[in-house]
Design a protein around this motif. Sequence first.
Motif, PDB file in Angstrom:
ATOM      1  N   THR A  25       2.053   4.892   5.803  1.00 54.83           N
ATOM      2  CA  THR A  25       2.152   3.988   4.403  1.00 54.83           C
ATOM      3  C   THR A  25       3.693   3.508   4.385  1.00 54.83           C
ATOM      4  N   LEU A  26       3.831   2.389   3.862  1.00 56.76           N
ATOM      5  CA  LEU A  26       4.938   1.708   3.510  1.00 56.76           C
ATOM      6  C   LEU A  26       5.212   1.214   2.266  1.00 56.76           C
ATOM      7  N   SER A  27       6.296   1.637   1.293  1.00 62.14           N
ATOM      8  CA  SER A  27       6.428   1.195   0.036  1.00 62.14           C
ATOM      9  C   SER A  27       7.023  -0.092   0.016  1.00 62.14           C
ATOM     10  N   HIS A  28       6.745  -0.952  -0.892  1.00 61.49           N
ATOM     11  CA  HIS A  28       7.109  -2.115  -1.178  1.00 61.49           C
ATOM     12  C   HIS A  28       7.200  -2.778  -2.390  1.00 61.49           C
ATOM     13  N   GLY A  29       7.976  -3.230  -3.282  1.00 59.27           N
ATOM     14  CA  GLY A  29       7.638  -3.768  -4.408  1.00 59.27           C
ATOM     15  C   GLY A  29       6.860  -3.084  -5.469  1.00 59.27           C
ATOM     16  N   MET A  30       7.138  -1.653  -5.454  1.00 58.21           N
ATOM     17  CA  MET A  30       6.447  -0.686  -6.494  1.00 58.21           C
ATOM     18  C   MET A  30       5.073  -0.311  -5.827  1.00 58.21           C
ATOM     19  N   ARG A  31       4.783  -0.734  -4.636  1.00 52.74           N
ATOM     20  CA  ARG A  31       3.515  -0.415  -4.284  1.00 52.74           C
ATOM     21  C   ARG A  31       3.328   0.189  -2.863  1.00 52.74           C
ATOM     22  N   ASP A  32       2.104   1.015  -2.639  1.00 54.86           N
ATOM     23  CA  ASP A  32       2.297   1.686  -1.407  1.00 54.86           C
ATOM     24  C   ASP A  32       1.114   0.968  -0.604  1.00 54.86           C
ATOM     25  N   TYR A  33       1.573   0.467   0.687  1.00 50.43           N
ATOM     26  CA  TYR A  33       0.700  -0.242   1.687  1.00 50.43           C
ATOM     27  C   TYR A  33       0.303   0.720   2.843  1.00 50.43           C
ATOM     28  N   THR A  34      -0.908   1.000   2.978  1.00 51.35           N
ATOM     29  CA  THR A  34      -1.467   1.872   3.982  1.00 51.35           C
ATOM     30  C   THR A  34      -2.055   1.149   5.176  1.00 51.35           C
ATOM     31  N   LEU A  35      -1.458   1.270   6.253  1.00 50.87           N
ATOM     32  CA  LEU A  35      -1.867   0.430   7.437  1.00 50.87           C
ATOM     33  C   LEU A  35      -2.489   1.413   8.610  1.00 50.87           C
ATOM     34  N   GLY A  36      -3.781   0.900   9.338  1.00 50.09           N
ATOM     35  CA  GLY A  36      -4.338   1.522  10.184  1.00 50.09           C
ATOM     36  C   GLY A  36      -5.494   1.022  10.680  1.00 50.09           C
ATOM     37  N   LEU A  37      -6.445   1.790  11.237  1.00 53.18           N
ATOM     38  CA  LEU A  37      -7.776   1.402  11.604  1.00 53.18           C
ATOM     39  C   LEU A  37      -8.734   1.760  10.631  1.00 53.18           C
ATOM     40  N   LEU A  38      -9.505   0.937  10.085  1.00 52.23           N
ATOM     41  CA  LEU A  38     -10.754   1.245   9.205  1.00 52.23           C
ATOM     42  C   LEU A  38     -11.999   0.847  10.150  1.00 52.23           C
ATOM     43  N   TRP A  39     -12.617   1.973  10.629  1.00 50.25           N
ATOM     44  CA  TRP A  39     -13.891   1.675  11.398  1.00 50.25           C
ATOM     45  C   TRP A  39     -13.712   0.362  12.543  1.00 50.25           C
ATOM     46  N   ASN A  40     -12.450   0.493  13.231  1.00 51.06           N
ATOM     47  CA  ASN A  40     -12.127  -0.295  14.350  1.00 51.06           C
ATOM     48  C   ASN A  40     -11.704  -1.726  13.902  1.00 51.06           C
ATOM     49  N   ILE A  41     -11.383  -1.712  12.531  1.00 52.35           N
ATOM     50  CA  ILE A  41     -10.644  -3.264  12.042  1.00 52.35           C
ATOM     51  C   ILE A  41      -9.457  -2.920  11.563  1.00 52.35           C
ATOM     52  N   ASP A  42      -8.360  -3.560  12.005  1.00 57.10           N
ATOM     53  CA  ASP A  42      -7.096  -3.567  11.688  1.00 57.10           C
ATOM     54  C   ASP A  42      -6.885  -3.925  10.188  1.00 57.10           C
ATOM     55  N   ALA A  43      -6.512  -2.994   9.383  1.00 52.80           N
ATOM     56  CA  ALA A  43      -6.643  -2.915   8.032  1.00 52.80           C
ATOM     57  C   ALA A  43      -5.235  -2.533   7.229  1.00 52.80           C
ATOM     58  N   VAL A  44      -5.184  -3.107   5.905  1.00 58.75           N
ATOM     59  CA  VAL A  44      -4.109  -2.769   5.209  1.00 58.75           C
ATOM     60  C   VAL A  44      -4.684  -2.528   3.737  1.00 58.75           C
ATOM     61  N   CYS A  45      -4.406  -1.309   3.318  1.00 62.00           N
ATOM     62  CA  CYS A  45      -5.133  -1.102   1.843  1.00 62.00           C
ATOM     63  C   CYS A  45      -3.920  -1.035   0.844  1.00 62.00           C
ATOM     64  N   VAL A  46      -4.354  -1.335  -0.382  1.00 63.41           N
ATOM     65  CA  VAL A  46      -3.024  -1.283  -1.354  1.00 63.41           C
ATOM     66  C   VAL A  46      -3.810  -1.341  -2.931  1.00 63.41           C
ATOM     67  N   LEU A  47      -3.293  -0.545  -3.856  1.00 68.11           N
ATOM     68  CA  LEU A  47      -3.458  -0.814  -5.168  1.00 68.11           C
ATOM     69  C   LEU A  47      -2.664  -1.976  -5.866  1.00 68.11           C
ATOM     70  N   SER A  48      -3.182  -2.825  -6.397  1.00 71.20           N
ATOM     71  CA  SER A  48      -2.582  -3.919  -7.153  1.00 71.20           C
ATOM     72  C   SER A  48      -2.002  -3.424  -8.426  1.00 71.20           C
ATOM     73  N   ARG A  49      -2.754  -2.519  -9.029  1.00 71.73           N
ATOM     74  CA  ARG A  49      -2.701  -2.463 -10.531  1.00 71.73           C
ATOM     75  C   ARG A  49      -3.510  -3.473 -11.234  1.00 71.73           C
ATOM     76  N   ILE A  50      -3.412  -3.383 -12.713  1.00 78.56           N
ATOM     77  CA  ILE A  50      -4.333  -4.131 -13.228  1.00 78.56           C
ATOM     78  C   ILE A  50      -3.703  -5.582 -13.829  1.00 78.56           C
ATOM     79  N   GLY A  51      -4.267  -6.641 -13.802  1.00 80.48           N
ATOM     80  CA  GLY A  51      -3.914  -7.752 -14.271  1.00 80.48           C
ATOM     81  C   GLY A  51      -3.774  -8.888 -13.221  1.00 80.48           C
ATOM     82  N   LYS A  52      -3.706 -10.197 -13.781  1.00 79.77           N
ATOM     83  CA  LYS A  52      -3.464 -11.270 -12.636  1.00 79.77           C
ATOM     84  C   LYS A  52      -1.996 -11.371 -12.041  1.00 79.77           C
ATOM     85  N   VAL A  53      -1.180 -11.014 -12.793  1.00 82.95           N
ATOM     86  CA  VAL A  53       0.118 -11.284 -12.081  1.00 82.95           C
ATOM     87  C   VAL A  53       0.248 -10.193 -11.060  1.00 82.95           C
TER      88      VAL A  53
END
Length: 252
Positions: A25-53
């Motif tokens: 997990t790497l933190s940037h811009g007040m968000r946590d980005y979690t990197l790894g393999l999801l069922w053999n797919i290189d993936a990054v999961c992140v919560l955006s929070r609510i709203g368009k911006v």
Amino acid sequence: MRLGIISALHEEQQGLMEAMQGATTLSHGMRDYTLGLLWNIDAVCVLSRIGKVAAAMTATLLVEKFGVTHIVFTGVAGSGDKLVKVGDIVVAEALLQHDMDARPLFPRFEVPLTGLQRFASDLPLSEQLAGAADDFLRSDARLVLDPLEIQAFGLQQPRVHRGLIASGDQFIGSAAHVNQLKAAIPDLLAVEMEGAAVAQVCFELGVPYAVMRTVSDNANEEAAVDFMRFVQSVASRYAFGTIRNLCWRLAS
């Protein structure tokens, strides 16, 4: 492929972090980005929070800082059509910002200086996502949902719909409001608060994207009733099962 998976709420990614192999997990811009393999797919999961911006910033960072090549947004939405029921899934064919209105300089809904009202999702990725969602509803939903929740929310025959999703920085909680939107956008299927912002970012950066929304309410006066219960007990399981099926499809 490096797949970026965005959700607005923590519950909408429940279980994905735990399923990820070699997660960091790497933190940037007040968000946590979690990197790894999801069922053999290189993936990054992140919560955006609510709203368009918030969603636009998150999508931009996924591409520019984390090298994501494809983006999928999972979350919940209000129904924008009488045929779209609570517990159904809508996979976007296109998205627009229903609160974009720069008249008289530009037509209603048109994003200024793009010439576009609607941003089309990536067809191959969206077809894979819709197929993954349909597989989940047909084969897995009843295995992972509590029978009491199926009864409480009327989830006996959920369906996957394909079509238009509209986004805006408003929680739609009145029948009059959704009826006004439907009158202006007759093919509207669902309303939410992030997808069209991600769509614009992906359009401008040339990144394929798809959006999946589990319908949590009818966007009327009852919309806020049991909302978090639905997200925790239903939508989170929909998202996990569908993303798992999508990764299996993409890896095969």
